[in-house]
Scaffold this active site. Structure first.
Site, PDB file in Angstrom:
ATOM      1  N   LYS A  24     -13.226  15.135 -12.632  1.00 48.88           N
ATOM      2  CA  LYS A  24     -12.785  13.909 -13.693  1.00 48.88           C
ATOM      3  C   LYS A  24     -11.462  13.259 -13.073  1.00 48.88           C
ATOM      4  O   LYS A  24     -10.324  13.484 -13.416  1.00 48.88           O
ATOM      5  CB  LYS A  24     -13.476  14.151 -15.516  1.00 48.88           C
ATOM      6  N   TYR A  46     -17.860  19.005 -15.107  1.00 50.29           N
ATOM      7  CA  TYR A  46     -17.534  17.255 -15.188  1.00 50.29           C
ATOM      8  C   TYR A  46     -16.489  17.782 -15.410  1.00 50.29           C
ATOM      9  O   TYR A  46     -15.540  16.561 -14.872  1.00 50.29           O
ATOM     10  CB  TYR A  46     -18.294  17.680 -16.362  1.00 50.29           C
ATOM     11  N   SER A  77     -12.123  10.460 -17.533  1.00 48.17           N
ATOM     12  CA  SER A  77     -12.069  11.154 -18.752  1.00 48.17           C
ATOM     13  C   SER A  77     -11.107  12.113 -19.797  1.00 48.17           C
ATOM     14  O   SER A  77     -10.202  12.431 -18.326  1.00 48.17           O
ATOM     15  CB  SER A  77     -13.174  11.972 -18.548  1.00 48.17           C
TER      16      SER A  77
END
Length: 250
Positions: free
Chosen positions: A149, A145, A132
Site C-alpha cells: 500500500k 500489505y 490504505s
C-alpha cells in the site's frame, strides 16, 4: 458532482468497496465496466468480466472488451487488492509476501498501464488508486500489505507527474478500517497472530482514530465520486484518507 455519461472502469468490482463504487457510479448515470476474479451476478446495464488483475493477458482482454463496448475510459478505479497474511517477519513465507504485493501492486500497475494511454489520447481522465491507512503507517505483523500500500502511493505520485501534462489526474484513496467481510478476515488473522480476541483487535482499530470509528464502503465511495468528478478537477497527486483520522495503528 455528476458522472452522467462517464465511462468508468473498476477492478475488483464484484464485492465490497468495488461493488459499492460500481453501484454509485451507475446511479449517477455512468457507464460501468468492472472485472473480478469472483464475478458473481453482474447488475443490469454493467459490463462484468471475470479477470485476475495480476494476469497480464486477462487484463489485456478485459480492457479490449472495455474499448469495444465503451470506446474509452474516463475514470479508472484501480481498487483490487488482498489483505495478505498476519505474521511476524520471521514467520512470513516468500509465497505469501509475493502474492500480497502482486495483488495490490501488479494489479494497480496493469490497470493503469492499459487505461493511461486511452485517457492520454483523449486528453482527459481521472485515475483513483485504492491504498490504505496502512500505506501511511507501519503495522506490526502486516509487512507485505503495508509495503504494497506504500507502493501504491508511490505509483500514484509518479503517474500524477507523468500523466498530468496529458490532462489526466491521478489520486489515491486511503480507507481506514472498512466494515465488511474482508475486514472480518483480517481481524481474525491479526487476533491469532497477537494472541488476543477479535473484539479486542476491533476495538483497537476504532480507538486508534480521533473519531473513534470504523468507516463504510459508502464513505469511500463518497470521496471517490467527489474527487473523480468535475468538482475535483484541480485535485491530483493526493492521498485522501477516509479513516476518522488515524492517530495510531493497532
Amino acid at each position: 458532482m455528476t458522472h452522467e455519461g462517464a465511462r468508468v472502469v473498476i477492478t475488483a468490482g464484484g464485492a465490497g468497496i468495488g461493488a459499492c463504487l460500481a453501484r454509485r457510479f451507475a446511479e449517477q448515470g455512468a457507464q460501468v465496466a468492472y472485472c473480478d476474479v469472483n464475478l458473481g451476478e453482474v447488475p443490469e446495464g454493467m459490463l462484468g468480466v471475470a479477470a485476475d488483475v495480476t494476469d497480464e493477458a486477462q487484463m489485456a482482454a478485459f480492457f479490449a472488451r472495455v474499448e469495444e463496448t465503451m470506446g474509452g475510459v474516463d475514470v479508472l478505479c484501480a481498487n483490487a487488492g488482498i489483505g495478505g497474511p498476519a505474521a511476524g517477519i520471521a514467520d512470513m513465507s516468500l509465497g505469501d509476501w509475493r502474492a500480497t504485493l502482486s495483488a495490490n501492486l501488479d494489479g494497480a500497475f496493469l490497470a493503469t498501464r492499459w487505461a493511461a494511454p486511452l485517457m492520454a489520447a483523449q486528453g482527459a481522465g481521472s485515475i483513483m488508486l485504492t491504498s490504505s491507512t496502512s500505506g501511511l503507517w507501519g503495522v506490526p505483523t502486516r509487512a507485505p500489505y503495508v509495503v504494497a500500500k506504500w507502493g501504491v502511493l508511490g505509483l500514484m505520485k509518479t503517474l500524477a507527474m507523468e500523466l498530468g501534462p496529458a490532462g489526466v489526474r491521478v489520486n489515491a484513496v486511503a480507507p481506514g478500517a472498512v466494515e465488511g467481510p474482508r475486514m472480518e478476515r483480517v481481524l481474525a488473522k491479526e487476533a491469532a497472530a497477537k494472541g488476543c480476541s477479535v473484539e479486542d483487535v476491533r476495538a483497537l482499530y476504532a480507538e486508534g482514530t480521533s473519531l473513534r470509528t470504523w468507516v463504510t464502503a459508502e464513505d469511500i465511495a463518497d470521496m471517490v465520486l467527489f474527487v473523480t468528478s468535475d468538482a475535483g478537477k484541480r485535485i491530483s497527486g493526493q492521498t485522501l484518507a477516509v479513516d476518522g483520522h488515524t492517530e495510531r495503528m493497532t
